[in-house]
Design a protein around this motif. Sequence first.
Motif, PDB file in Angstrom:
ATOM      1  N   GLU D 164     -36.761 -10.309  -5.030  1.00  0.00           N
ATOM      2  CA  GLU D 164     -35.639 -10.936  -4.310  1.00  0.00           C
ATOM      3  C   GLU D 164     -36.096 -11.563  -2.996  1.00  0.00           C
ATOM      4  OE1 GLU D 164     -32.274  -8.387  -3.715  1.00  0.00           O
ATOM      5  OE2 GLU D 164     -32.187  -7.774  -5.825  1.00  0.00           O
ATOM      6  N   PHE D 165     -37.047 -10.884  -2.322  1.00  0.00           N
ATOM      7  CA  PHE D 165     -37.505 -11.360  -1.013  1.00  0.00           C
ATOM      8  C   PHE D 165     -38.921 -11.899  -1.101  1.00  0.00           C
ATOM      9  CE2 PHE D 165     -34.884  -7.666   0.966  1.00  0.00           C
ATOM     10  CZ  PHE D 165     -33.705  -8.344   0.692  1.00  0.00           C
ATOM     11  N   LYS D 166     -39.223 -12.817  -0.192  1.00  0.00           N
ATOM     12  CA  LYS D 166     -40.601 -13.265   0.007  1.00  0.00           C
ATOM     13  C   LYS D 166     -40.861 -13.214   1.510  1.00  0.00           C
ATOM     14  CE  LYS D 166     -43.816 -17.005  -1.160  1.00  0.00           C
ATOM     15  NZ  LYS D 166     -43.942 -17.614   0.193  1.00  0.00           N
ATOM     16  N   ILE D 167     -41.746 -12.328   1.926  1.00  0.00           N
ATOM     17  CA  ILE D 167     -41.920 -12.072   3.363  1.00  0.00           C
ATOM     18  C   ILE D 167     -43.400 -12.079   3.718  1.00  0.00           C
ATOM     19  CG2 ILE D 167     -41.478 -10.437   5.234  1.00  0.00           C
ATOM     20  CD1 ILE D 167     -39.214  -9.266   3.462  1.00  0.00           C
ATOM     21  N   ALA D 168     -43.750 -12.854   4.741  1.00  0.00           N
ATOM     22  CA  ALA D 168     -45.158 -12.939   5.140  1.00  0.00           C
ATOM     23  C   ALA D 168     -45.604 -11.653   5.837  1.00  0.00           C
ATOM     24  CB  ALA D 168     -45.372 -14.137   6.067  1.00  0.00           C
ATOM     25  N   ASN D 169     -44.791 -11.183   6.764  1.00  0.00           N
ATOM     26  CA  ASN D 169     -45.171 -10.006   7.568  1.00  0.00           C
ATOM     27  C   ASN D 169     -43.994  -9.035   7.591  1.00  0.00           C
ATOM     28  OD1 ASN D 169     -45.731  -8.199   9.667  1.00  0.00           O
ATOM     29  ND2 ASN D 169     -47.078  -9.706  10.669  1.00  0.00           N
ATOM     30  N   ILE D 170     -44.053  -8.060   6.738  1.00  0.00           N
ATOM     31  CA  ILE D 170     -42.901  -7.165   6.586  1.00  0.00           C
ATOM     32  C   ILE D 170     -42.592  -6.375   7.861  1.00  0.00           C
ATOM     33  CG2 ILE D 170     -42.109  -5.064   5.412  1.00  0.00           C
ATOM     34  CD1 ILE D 170     -43.059  -6.262   2.827  1.00  0.00           C
ATOM     35  N   PRO D 171     -43.586  -5.763   8.536  1.00  0.00           N
ATOM     36  CA  PRO D 171     -43.235  -5.023   9.762  1.00  0.00           C
ATOM     37  C   PRO D 171     -42.571  -5.909  10.809  1.00  0.00           C
ATOM     38  CG  PRO D 171     -45.454  -4.505   9.061  1.00  0.00           C
ATOM     39  CD  PRO D 171     -45.009  -5.641   8.201  1.00  0.00           C
ATOM     40  N   LEU D 172     -43.076  -7.126  10.942  1.00  0.00           N
ATOM     41  CA  LEU D 172     -42.474  -8.035  11.925  1.00  0.00           C
ATOM     42  C   LEU D 172     -41.024  -8.328  11.561  1.00  0.00           C
ATOM     43  CD1 LEU D 172     -42.432  -9.949  14.286  1.00  0.00           C
ATOM     44  CD2 LEU D 172     -43.614 -11.649  12.885  1.00  0.00           C
ATOM     45  N   MET D 173     -40.774  -8.583  10.283  1.00  0.00           N
ATOM     46  CA  MET D 173     -39.409  -8.901   9.883  1.00  0.00           C
ATOM     47  C   MET D 173     -38.495  -7.685  10.071  1.00  0.00           C
ATOM     48  SD  MET D 173     -37.485 -11.329   8.988  1.00  0.00           S
ATOM     49  CE  MET D 173     -38.661 -12.599   8.511  1.00  0.00           C
ATOM     50  N   ALA D 174     -39.006  -6.522   9.765  1.00  0.00           N
ATOM     51  CA  ALA D 174     -38.224  -5.298   9.980  1.00  0.00           C
ATOM     52  C   ALA D 174     -37.889  -5.156  11.469  1.00  0.00           C
ATOM     53  CB  ALA D 174     -39.006  -4.080   9.507  1.00  0.00           C
ATOM     54  N   HIS D 175     -38.884  -5.435  12.248  1.00  0.00           N
ATOM     55  CA  HIS D 175     -38.687  -5.371  13.693  1.00  0.00           C
ATOM     56  C   HIS D 175     -37.600  -6.347  14.133  1.00  0.00           C
ATOM     57  CE1 HIS D 175     -39.575  -6.925  17.724  1.00  0.00           C
ATOM     58  NE2 HIS D 175     -39.822  -5.661  18.015  1.00  0.00           N
ATOM     59  N   ASN D 176     -37.610  -7.546  13.554  1.00  0.00           N
ATOM     60  CA  ASN D 176     -36.578  -8.519  13.911  1.00  0.00           C
ATOM     61  C   ASN D 176     -35.189  -8.000  13.568  1.00  0.00           C
ATOM     62  OD1 ASN D 176     -38.166 -10.491  15.036  1.00  0.00           O
ATOM     63  ND2 ASN D 176     -38.496 -11.587  13.112  1.00  0.00           N
ATOM     64  N   VAL D 177     -35.066  -7.374  12.415  1.00  0.00           N
ATOM     65  CA  VAL D 177     -33.761  -6.854  12.004  1.00  0.00           C
ATOM     66  C   VAL D 177     -33.225  -5.869  13.049  1.00  0.00           C
ATOM     67  CG1 VAL D 177     -32.563  -5.426  10.299  1.00  0.00           C
ATOM     68  CG2 VAL D 177     -34.203  -7.175   9.553  1.00  0.00           C
ATOM     69  N   ILE D 178     -34.098  -4.970  13.460  1.00  0.00           N
ATOM     70  CA  ILE D 178     -33.670  -3.958  14.432  1.00  0.00           C
ATOM     71  C   ILE D 178     -33.387  -4.560  15.807  1.00  0.00           C
ATOM     72  CG2 ILE D 178     -34.444  -1.930  15.747  1.00  0.00           C
ATOM     73  CD1 ILE D 178     -33.651  -1.253  12.921  1.00  0.00           C
ATOM     74  N   THR D 179     -34.342  -5.323  16.292  1.00  0.00           N
ATOM     75  CA  THR D 179     -34.211  -5.777  17.685  1.00  0.00           C
ATOM     76  C   THR D 179     -33.140  -6.852  17.847  1.00  0.00           C
ATOM     77  OG1 THR D 179     -36.080  -7.249  17.322  1.00  0.00           O
ATOM     78  CG2 THR D 179     -36.520  -5.159  18.432  1.00  0.00           C
ATOM     79  N   LEU D 180     -32.891  -7.640  16.811  1.00  0.00           N
ATOM     80  CA  LEU D 180     -31.764  -8.572  16.931  1.00  0.00           C
ATOM     81  C   LEU D 180     -30.464  -7.777  17.088  1.00  0.00           C
ATOM     82  CD1 LEU D 180     -32.700 -11.435  14.412  1.00  0.00           C
ATOM     83  CD2 LEU D 180     -32.541 -11.591  16.897  1.00  0.00           C
ATOM     84  N   GLY D 181     -30.447  -6.584  16.555  1.00  0.00           N
ATOM     85  CA  GLY D 181     -29.303  -5.711  16.788  1.00  0.00           C
ATOM     86  C   GLY D 181     -29.244  -5.264  18.244  1.00  0.00           C
ATOM     87  N   HIS D 182     -30.392  -4.834  18.761  1.00  0.00           N
ATOM     88  CA  HIS D 182     -30.432  -4.399  20.159  1.00  0.00           C
ATOM     89  C   HIS D 182     -30.004  -5.511  21.104  1.00  0.00           C
ATOM     90  CE1 HIS D 182     -33.688  -1.218  19.061  1.00  0.00           C
ATOM     91  NE2 HIS D 182     -32.489  -0.920  18.585  1.00  0.00           N
ATOM     92  N   LEU D 183     -30.406  -6.741  20.738  1.00  0.00           N
ATOM     93  CA  LEU D 183     -30.112  -7.848  21.650  1.00  0.00           C
ATOM     94  C   LEU D 183     -28.626  -7.990  21.923  1.00  0.00           C
ATOM     95  CD1 LEU D 183     -32.601 -10.707  20.784  1.00  0.00           C
ATOM     96  CD2 LEU D 183     -32.523  -9.235  22.784  1.00  0.00           C
ATOM     97  N   TRP D 184     -27.819  -7.625  20.912  1.00  0.00           N
ATOM     98  CA  TRP D 184     -26.373  -7.706  21.151  1.00  0.00           C
ATOM     99  C   TRP D 184     -25.991  -6.881  22.386  1.00  0.00           C
ATOM    100  CZ3 TRP D 184     -22.210 -10.362  20.423  1.00  0.00           C
ATOM    101  CH2 TRP D 184     -20.968  -9.792  20.712  1.00  0.00           C
TER     102      TRP D 184
END
Lengths: 217, 217, 217, 217
Positions: D164-184
């Motif tokens: 379903e997904f195609k991801i170059a850098n999984i840890p980075l993308m995971a990090h984005n998911v979390i921190t975009l939440g924090h940014l709120w």
Amino acid sequence: MKAQLAGNSNYDGIRSFSNDSELIEFRRKEIIDKATRVFVKNGFHQTSMHHLAASCGMSIGMIYHYIGSKQDILYLIIKEAVHRPNDWQQTLEDNLKYSSPTEVLKYLIRQYYTGVDNTGDNTLFTYQETKNLDPEFRKTIMKAAAEDIKAIEKVLWAGVEKGEFKIANIPLMAHNVITLGHLWSVRKWFLGQVCTIEEYIEEQTSLILNSILVEKP
Amino acid sequence: MKAQLAGNSNYDGIRSFSNDSELIEFRRKEIIDKATRVFVKNGFHQTSMHHLAASCGMSIGMIYHYIGSKQDILYLIIKEAVHRPNDWQQTLEDNLKYSSPTEVLKYLIRQYYTGVDNTGDNTLFTYQETKNLDPEFRKTIMKAAAEDIKAIEKVLWAGVEKGEFKIANIPLMAHNVITLGHLWSVRKWFLGQVCTIEEYIEEQTSLILNSILVEKP
Amino acid sequence: MKAQLAGNSNYDGIRSFSNDSELIEFRRKEIIDKATRVFVKNGFHQTSMHHLAASCGMSIGMIYHYIGSKQDILYLIIKEAVHRPNDWQQTLEDNLKYSSPTEVLKYLIRQYYTGVDNTGDNTLFTYQETKNLDPEFRKTIMKAAAEDIKAIEKVLWAGVEKGEFKIANIPLMAHNVITLGHLWSVRKWFLGQVCTIEEYIEEQTSLILNSILVEKP
Amino acid sequence: MKAQLAGNSNYDGIRSFSNDSELIEFRRKEIIDKATRVFVKNGFHQTSMHHLAASCGMSIGMIYHYIGSKQDILYLIIKEAVHRPNDWQQTLEDNLKYSSPTEVLKYLIRQYYTGVDNTGDNTLFTYQETKNLDPEFRKTIMKAAAEDIKAIEKVLWAGVEKGEFKIANIPLMAHNVITLGHLWSVRKWFLGQVCTIEEYIEEQTSLILNSILVEKP
DNA sequence: CATGAATGAGGTTTCATTCAT
DNA sequence: TATGAATGAAACCTCATTCAT
């Protein structure tokens, strides 16, 4: 006795960290008494809080529990010095009903000058340090000082109305009555050599009466 | 081995780095004049050397070339304030030869009180700051103050001897003459509201004369 | 060059005791540079002026010659951190004339993220300490931060107008562009383990472009 | 020789003078809840224990019965803030069995971002104050933060494995998911002006999905 | 002679923590 | 158990004085 927004209260316009008003009053009295002695002796600016604390037998922190700042101590000292001799004002009205203005004036002079003598060097201190107060505090003090003079004016007016006194400038004469009292404190270093407080009261009373009595003694 | 530690002379008991006594006197006068104004306005302790230098239009370094310390400036100011009204002392003896003590006293009061008025707040400053002087300096100042009183005593004695005055305590009365003059400066904030300096001189003169003249006016 | 009311001048809204603006700027740069390093490492509140002075190789007094208070240092550090990456804003307009919004956006991201990387921990520091600023200072900082976002919005708008981008909420997307840059600094402790700054720029660029490009790559 | 130094037990790594673990937990919760509110509002260093005690409606002494130091309170607050949103981790495995990774990711983002929104300014506080913790405490916190990211990585991996997904850098993308939440939380001052939390979740979800979905929506 | 940058001891004030009650 | 008065080290900041230029 619940919540009460502990600490950081405000007692008599000056910050305290205690809520126990009795204790505040007790400690402040301790502080003011000692501080008066030390400040009068060494000067306000020359006395460090470190030195003051040592003189009070307290820690520095303890002083700041009951007082907001060094300035506040100065204010409280001066306020006390100015207010203490004011007690006589209350009995003034009564006295005027039953005694002649001349007698009342004599009595007031004795009361006031004795008061100044008892406060030791406080009056001198007030003369020297009032200018170091914040403008707001200074105003309060000067208003209190002006009230002393107002009280004397009342007696002088009564005397003029009854025909006992003849006075060209009543406020000036009232001012003389008060400040000749202060001078005892301010110039004690000289006056102490030439007379006692008793003699001083006698002489200054006659100086004033000589000048205002219609029927010279 | 250098010839001598450059500068570091001693003029009038106060250190200077200059040897040109004329220049020292010139600069010191500049400094004292400005410092008086600034100290009287803001207080001695509240005025930093930084601020003082700015007010003098000099650099800090320059002040320290001609003066030893901040304390020294205070001393020089007070010394001047105390000595300035003393000029009249010299002509006093002469006056007593040609005029009645009553006239001389009237004249002296006018001279002295006018002098106090002219020195602006200097007298007040002296009252407030003398205690900040080193004991040695303070002694000098108090001696000078005592001399003023001595001079007035002379006139009063002359009046007593000639039968013009009747005085219970001559030093005290002399003190009153002088300090009632000071009060004009110290309490100007109040007195300025009730009379002019002219009226003040008039009223206080009559206060004193009423009390000491053998033949009441 | 005369009088100038020596000392106590005001340079850039912050008190200084020097009038030599070149020297002020030089010393302030020294102070800010060192302070940034120390504050970032130990925290603003944990660093005493004593420690800071030692780190600067200056005396405490010297710091206070060129700066008004510890707070002022914090303000200057944060201001610099916020303003430094802003340089790119000026060339933005020009770039938009000659290049496609897509290219400009790619370029800006690279510039901005590289800038953040170069400022070291300043961005992190800004995130952590802005709340410690006085409200007035804080306002200034937040306005500057909002301007960064405004600049990115311009590019996004241009892209939308040219039909290159399709964006539901332009301010939000602009915000993402900027803050994903900040994240590199704020979360370097984690991100540094999973990619280099180059890879980070690449990945985040594609994250953003994937979401807004009308013609997916 | 007394039996034992009264109190002084150790609960959860933090000193207490009570031995009643239920009471300890109850009081600590009270303290942490109030402290969170006060620290978030005024900052950790700007809040004195005096002020904190007043805000808690407790005496200072009482706080120190259940907590070892001010630092400990900071640690407990941050620990709670980091752990609270973790609840979803437990149900994650189950979800992945019955739903597609895309759906799970959508669900997680909504859960996590809503959690951040509900904790108010706690997340921001964590960002700002973690550095003030003792190194030992800080380590604990960062490990907990890394676990959040690990959990997201699991979902991303599942998506990649299922095609379903195609991801170059999984840890980075995971990090984005979390921190975009924090940014709120961190940038609410700006984001609150351009969207609601609902819109924010929607937009950021599509930002992420756009970038990783193999079949673009 | 003239300058003002630099020093650092010492000032006032705060506040985490203890302990007698 | 609960209180809050008391402590004192350490914080920020000032300012009289020196000295290289």
